[in-house]
Design a protein around this motif. Structure first.
Motif, PDB file in Angstrom:
ATOM      1  N   LEU A 106      39.335  27.159  54.862  1.00 37.14           N
ATOM      2  CA  LEU A 106      38.433  27.746  53.635  1.00 37.14           C
ATOM      3  C   LEU A 106      38.826  29.067  53.213  1.00 37.14           C
ATOM      4  CD1 LEU A 106      36.355  26.855  51.490  1.00 37.14           C
ATOM      5  CD2 LEU A 106      34.651  27.875  53.301  1.00 37.14           C
ATOM      6  N   GLY A 107      39.178  29.894  54.258  1.00 39.24           N
ATOM      7  CA  GLY A 107      39.509  31.467  54.227  1.00 39.24           C
ATOM      8  C   GLY A 107      40.894  31.258  53.467  1.00 39.24           C
ATOM      9  N   VAL A 108      41.779  30.606  53.905  1.00 41.07           N
ATOM     10  CA  VAL A 108      43.388  30.554  53.315  1.00 41.07           C
ATOM     11  C   VAL A 108      42.986  30.058  51.947  1.00 41.07           C
ATOM     12  CG1 VAL A 108      45.564  29.179  53.250  1.00 41.07           C
ATOM     13  CG2 VAL A 108      44.498  29.927  55.490  1.00 41.07           C
ATOM     14  N   ALA A 109      42.286  29.287  51.615  1.00 40.76           N
ATOM     15  CA  ALA A 109      42.233  28.734  50.182  1.00 40.76           C
ATOM     16  C   ALA A 109      41.596  29.772  49.339  1.00 40.76           C
ATOM     17  CB  ALA A 109      41.500  27.523  50.175  1.00 40.76           C
ATOM     18  N   ILE A 110      40.407  30.589  49.789  1.00 37.70           N
ATOM     19  CA  ILE A 110      39.796  31.590  49.033  1.00 37.70           C
ATOM     20  C   ILE A 110      40.490  32.663  48.837  1.00 37.70           C
ATOM     21  CG2 ILE A 110      37.748  33.157  49.089  1.00 37.70           C
ATOM     22  CD1 ILE A 110      36.207  30.583  50.147  1.00 37.70           C
ATOM     23  N   TYR A 111      41.046  33.137  49.964  1.00 36.02           N
ATOM     24  CA  TYR A 111      42.009  34.424  49.638  1.00 36.02           C
ATOM     25  C   TYR A 111      43.182  34.352  48.952  1.00 36.02           C
ATOM     26  CZ  TYR A 111      38.701  36.106  53.658  1.00 36.02           C
ATOM     27  OH  TYR A 111      37.555  36.361  54.335  1.00 36.02           O
ATOM     28  N   SER A 112      43.706  33.167  49.150  1.00 34.05           N
ATOM     29  CA  SER A 112      45.133  32.927  48.164  1.00 34.05           C
ATOM     30  C   SER A 112      44.655  32.856  46.630  1.00 34.05           C
ATOM     31  CB  SER A 112      45.587  31.540  48.720  1.00 34.05           C
ATOM     32  OG  SER A 112      46.030  31.726  50.133  1.00 34.05           O
ATOM     33  N   ALA A 113      43.407  32.167  46.536  1.00 34.81           N
ATOM     34  CA  ALA A 113      43.083  32.106  45.198  1.00 34.81           C
ATOM     35  C   ALA A 113      42.682  33.360  44.512  1.00 34.81           C
ATOM     36  CB  ALA A 113      41.919  30.915  44.982  1.00 34.81           C
ATOM     37  N   ILE A 114      41.962  34.259  45.269  1.00 35.33           N
ATOM     38  CA  ILE A 114      41.825  35.578  44.662  1.00 35.33           C
ATOM     39  C   ILE A 114      43.018  36.529  44.516  1.00 35.33           C
ATOM     40  CG2 ILE A 114      40.577  37.662  45.409  1.00 35.33           C
ATOM     41  CD1 ILE A 114      38.478  36.016  46.787  1.00 35.33           C
ATOM     42  N   ALA A 115      43.931  36.320  45.439  1.00 36.75           N
ATOM     43  CA  ALA A 115      45.207  37.105  45.270  1.00 36.75           C
ATOM     44  C   ALA A 115      45.983  36.485  44.248  1.00 36.75           C
ATOM     45  CB  ALA A 115      45.841  36.874  46.676  1.00 36.75           C
ATOM     46  N   TYR A 116      45.906  35.183  44.081  1.00 35.27           N
ATOM     47  CA  TYR A 116      46.717  34.701  43.006  1.00 35.27           C
ATOM     48  C   TYR A 116      46.239  35.202  41.497  1.00 35.27           C
ATOM     49  CZ  TYR A 116      48.494  31.173  39.722  1.00 35.27           C
ATOM     50  OH  TYR A 116      48.980  30.267  38.596  1.00 35.27           O
ATOM     51  N   TRP A 117      44.745  34.970  41.388  1.00 30.61           N
ATOM     52  CA  TRP A 117      44.264  35.447  39.961  1.00 30.61           C
ATOM     53  C   TRP A 117      44.342  36.844  39.944  1.00 30.61           C
ATOM     54  CZ3 TRP A 117      41.267  31.021  41.635  1.00 30.61           C
ATOM     55  CH2 TRP A 117      41.427  29.772  40.927  1.00 30.61           C
ATOM     56  N   GLY A 118      44.215  37.611  41.171  1.00 28.78           N
ATOM     57  CA  GLY A 118      44.239  39.168  41.066  1.00 28.78           C
ATOM     58  C   GLY A 118      45.641  39.718  40.557  1.00 28.78           C
ATOM     59  N   TRP A 119      46.630  38.961  41.004  1.00 30.15           N
ATOM     60  CA  TRP A 119      47.960  39.335  40.485  1.00 30.15           C
ATOM     61  C   TRP A 119      48.045  39.573  38.991  1.00 30.15           C
ATOM     62  CZ3 TRP A 119      51.912  40.982  43.720  1.00 30.15           C
ATOM     63  CH2 TRP A 119      53.074  41.113  43.139  1.00 30.15           C
ATOM     64  N   SER A 120      47.532  38.322  38.411  1.00 32.45           N
ATOM     65  CA  SER A 120      47.629  38.422  36.947  1.00 32.45           C
ATOM     66  C   SER A 120      46.928  39.577  36.405  1.00 32.45           C
ATOM     67  CB  SER A 120      47.345  37.328  36.119  1.00 32.45           C
ATOM     68  OG  SER A 120      45.968  36.807  36.447  1.00 32.45           O
ATOM     69  N   ALA A 121      45.679  39.867  36.839  1.00 34.59           N
ATOM     70  CA  ALA A 121      44.896  40.920  36.299  1.00 34.59           C
ATOM     71  C   ALA A 121      45.543  42.351  36.733  1.00 34.59           C
ATOM     72  CB  ALA A 121      43.404  40.754  37.123  1.00 34.59           C
ATOM     73  N   MET A 122      46.206  42.650  37.897  1.00 31.84           N
ATOM     74  CA  MET A 122      47.038  43.780  38.012  1.00 31.84           C
ATOM     75  C   MET A 122      48.148  43.620  37.108  1.00 31.84           C
ATOM     76  SD  MET A 122      49.236  44.863  41.425  1.00 31.84           S
ATOM     77  CE  MET A 122      50.374  43.391  41.156  1.00 31.84           C
ATOM     78  N   GLU A 123      48.681  42.772  36.612  1.00 30.85           N
ATOM     79  CA  GLU A 123      49.883  42.856  35.695  1.00 30.85           C
ATOM     80  C   GLU A 123      49.438  43.236  34.336  1.00 30.85           C
ATOM     81  OE1 GLU A 123      51.579  38.964  36.029  1.00 30.85           O
ATOM     82  OE2 GLU A 123      53.151  39.586  37.245  1.00 30.85           O
ATOM     83  N   ARG A 124      48.254  42.575  34.044  1.00 36.21           N
ATOM     84  CA  ARG A 124      47.399  42.999  32.774  1.00 36.21           C
ATOM     85  C   ARG A 124      47.305  44.284  32.868  1.00 36.21           C
ATOM     86  NH1 ARG A 124      47.206  41.536  27.549  1.00 36.21           N
ATOM     87  NH2 ARG A 124      44.935  41.437  26.861  1.00 36.21           N
ATOM     88  N   SER A 125      46.794  45.013  33.790  1.00 36.56           N
ATOM     89  CA  SER A 125      46.351  46.381  33.884  1.00 36.56           C
ATOM     90  C   SER A 125      47.593  47.238  34.036  1.00 36.56           C
ATOM     91  CB  SER A 125      45.538  46.718  35.091  1.00 36.56           C
ATOM     92  OG  SER A 125      44.271  46.016  35.054  1.00 36.56           O
ATOM     93  N   ILE A 126      48.659  46.782  34.289  1.00 32.22           N
ATOM     94  CA  ILE A 126      49.911  47.574  34.088  1.00 32.22           C
ATOM     95  C   ILE A 126      50.427  47.710  32.753  1.00 32.22           C
ATOM     96  CG2 ILE A 126      52.345  47.733  34.684  1.00 32.22           C
ATOM     97  CD1 ILE A 126      51.503  46.508  37.404  1.00 32.22           C
ATOM     98  N   GLU A 127      50.306  46.431  32.311  1.00 31.13           N
ATOM     99  CA  GLU A 127      50.578  46.443  30.607  1.00 31.13           C
ATOM    100  C   GLU A 127      49.835  47.156  29.749  1.00 31.13           C
ATOM    101  OE1 GLU A 127      50.382  42.273  29.512  1.00 31.13           O
ATOM    102  OE2 GLU A 127      51.866  41.546  30.873  1.00 31.13           O
TER     103      GLU A 127
END
Length: 185
Positions: A106-127
């Motif tokens: 469950l930890g692998v799934a949740i932390y991976s999902a947060i990192a996956y969606w966090g990456w796009s949020a970070m890219e958007r903040s850079i843009e």
């Protein structure tokens, strides 16, 4: 296979304990020093840096999230173990091992999902060039630290899942790494 995964986990833990952990500690110390200097500047010199509070807040939160991976790897994180301890004492060792493996997965799934969606949020903040409340500090480095922390947490849980599954199979791996909380009180 166990030897290869053991070598990978030892290397990862060395990086986590000796590099990431120390970076997090240095960020916390720098944030504490900045907070103390801001108090002195406010009450002695009647002035503050506009960005000081943002730097302290975001720096401390980022450092804490980085250090979560270190404590998770040591299995020294906060957990409620009364039920699992009671079940283990009553002879349900396999069930306890299964639950530990389930929560690692469950930890692998949740932390991976947060990192996956966090990456796009970070890219958007850079843009967009988003900044903190003080309008001085860019927000994306903080988001990068958080995404890194969640990637590290997912990797830690993945190694622990391997350890837990091997434990269910009756094999002991990572004998140098704790299976239960590593805090001595």
């Amino acid at each position: 296979m166990d030897a290869i995964v053991d070598t990978l986990y030892r290397s990862f833990r060395f990086l986590l304990d000796n590099v990431i952990g120390h970076i997090a500690i240095l960020i916390m110390l720098a944030g504490t020093g900045l907070a103390i200097s801001e108090v002195a500047r406010r009450y002695v010199f009647d002035t503050v840096f506009d960005w000081g509070q943002d730097a302290v807040t975001y720096g401390m939160v980022g450092a804490i999230f980085l250090y979560f991976a270190v404590t998770q790897a040591r299995r020294s994180h906060l957990r409620m173990s009364a039920l699992m301890d009671a079940l283990e004492k009553r002879g349900y060792e396999k069930f306890v091992l299964f639950m530990r493996a389930f929560f690692s997965a469950l930890g692998v799934a949740i932390y991976s999902a947060i990192a996956y969606w966090g990456w796009s949020a970070m890219e958007r903040s850079i843009e967009l060039g988003r900044k903190t409340y003080s309008m001085v500090i860019l927000i994306w480095p903080f988001q990068a630290i958080l995404v890194t922390a969640f990637i590290l947490l997912a990797l830690v849980c993945l190694f622990q899942l391997y350890q837990d599954i091997r434990g269910l199979m009756g094999k002991k791996v990572f004998e140098w790494a704790p299976v239960e909380e590593g805090i001595e009180i």
